[in-house]
Design an enzyme around this catalytic site. Sequence first.
Site, PDB file in Angstrom:
ATOM      1  N   ASP A 136      -7.386  -4.582   8.832  1.00 44.54           N
ATOM      2  CA  ASP A 136      -6.924  -3.451   8.252  1.00 44.54           C
ATOM      3  C   ASP A 136      -6.996  -3.397   6.850  1.00 44.54           C
ATOM      4  O   ASP A 136      -6.074  -2.753   6.066  1.00 44.54           O
ATOM      5  CB  ASP A 136      -5.710  -3.193   8.732  1.00 44.54           C
ATOM      6  CG  ASP A 136      -4.690  -4.119   8.658  1.00 44.54           C
ATOM      7  OD1 ASP A 136      -4.906  -5.082   8.280  1.00 44.54           O
ATOM      8  OD2 ASP A 136      -3.393  -3.939   9.163  1.00 44.54           O
ATOM      9  N   GLU A 181       0.827  -1.239   0.143  1.00 44.02           N
ATOM     10  CA  GLU A 181      -0.032  -0.030  -0.014  1.00 44.02           C
ATOM     11  C   GLU A 181       0.935   1.120  -0.040  1.00 44.02           C
ATOM     12  O   GLU A 181       1.873   1.240   0.537  1.00 44.02           O
ATOM     13  CB  GLU A 181      -0.993   0.117   1.033  1.00 44.02           C
ATOM     14  CG  GLU A 181      -1.743  -1.017   1.169  1.00 44.02           C
ATOM     15  CD  GLU A 181      -2.586  -1.467   2.730  1.00 44.02           C
ATOM     16  OE1 GLU A 181      -3.676  -1.717   2.588  1.00 44.02           O
ATOM     17  OE2 GLU A 181      -1.918  -0.826   3.796  1.00 44.02           O
TER      18      GLU A 181
END
Length: 362
Positions: A228, A56
Amino acid sequence: MVTFIGTQEMQAHLRKTKLEDAIARLAGMIREDYLRWSLFDKSARVASHSDVGVIELMPISDGKQYSFKYVNGHPKNTQAGLLTVTAFGVLSDVDTGYPRLLSELTLTTALRTAATSVLVAQYMARQDSRRMALIGNGAQSEFQAIAFHCLLGIEELRVYDVDPAATDKLVHNLRAYPKLRIVRAASTAEAVKGADIITTVTADKTNALILLPEMIEPGMHINAVGGDCPGKTELHAAILENAHVVVEYEPQSRIEGELQQMPAEFAVTEFWQVLEGKVAGRSHLQQVTVFDSVGFALEDFSAMRYLEKYVVQKDSRILDLIPELLNPKDLFGMGVGSGTADEAPANAAPRSSTAYAIPINA
């Protein structure tokens, strides 16, 4: 020239600074930035998913400074002797676009996650909270335990992990905190029974049911850290239905957090609203509260500010990352395709014999 902070610098910093003091300072800086919420250009992180994990990018800017974090999450890495999560970050000046700080964020992310957790709990957990259950005793667990013990007054830590070796590691690493009573539980249900706060920080990328509705007691605060990314949750949806849920940045949490289980109309509160007093973190003592924590770029922005203020030194390492030119319009004149290996590039600015870190902003 870009200042560099590596793992060695962070280790040296934490040898001179108590971990709980670093977390407290960082929590203060995160609070400062959340109170500037409207100034930030915000977006959900950009994720590249695979069958085994995710990579990410997390960008954000307040109009003067820009930061991003590169972070991965690969739960199976530990089987090969690798970390589940690694990260690095950059802090840049918006006016020039020049990066001025490049830093490790693997260790720092653990600090900022604990700092965010305890900061939010100060507004959401009952003030008389003294017992915390910690479910998942891996790489993040010590930081969470120390933060809640030293900064929120947790006296008893009830711990459980499906891997007993992880719990052994946690107990060993917390021996420097003798006033924290540690109770090893045989199950999640045993660990959470009677707890004031529950912190879940498990790693498996799956829609798990770590916490079930029958485990939740009135007045509990749940610090849900492990869920998450898409397809990764820890709480039964019914727990959210019967709780006051606070998130960092709703558009991101709808994709990645426990919130991904809920319909679009399910109402949540963003943490900045709690800080500004627009919404109470807790309405009454019997209320169940949930912090659906996925990690947000603003917290990493704060972490980069912390590093620049407290870790960068006059003799910090400097990276030769950006060309320095006498004529900034003549990149080719640096020596690309001309001259010999022994000749100095015609357009390269002279180097100082001593490299100094860029001055720290107050």
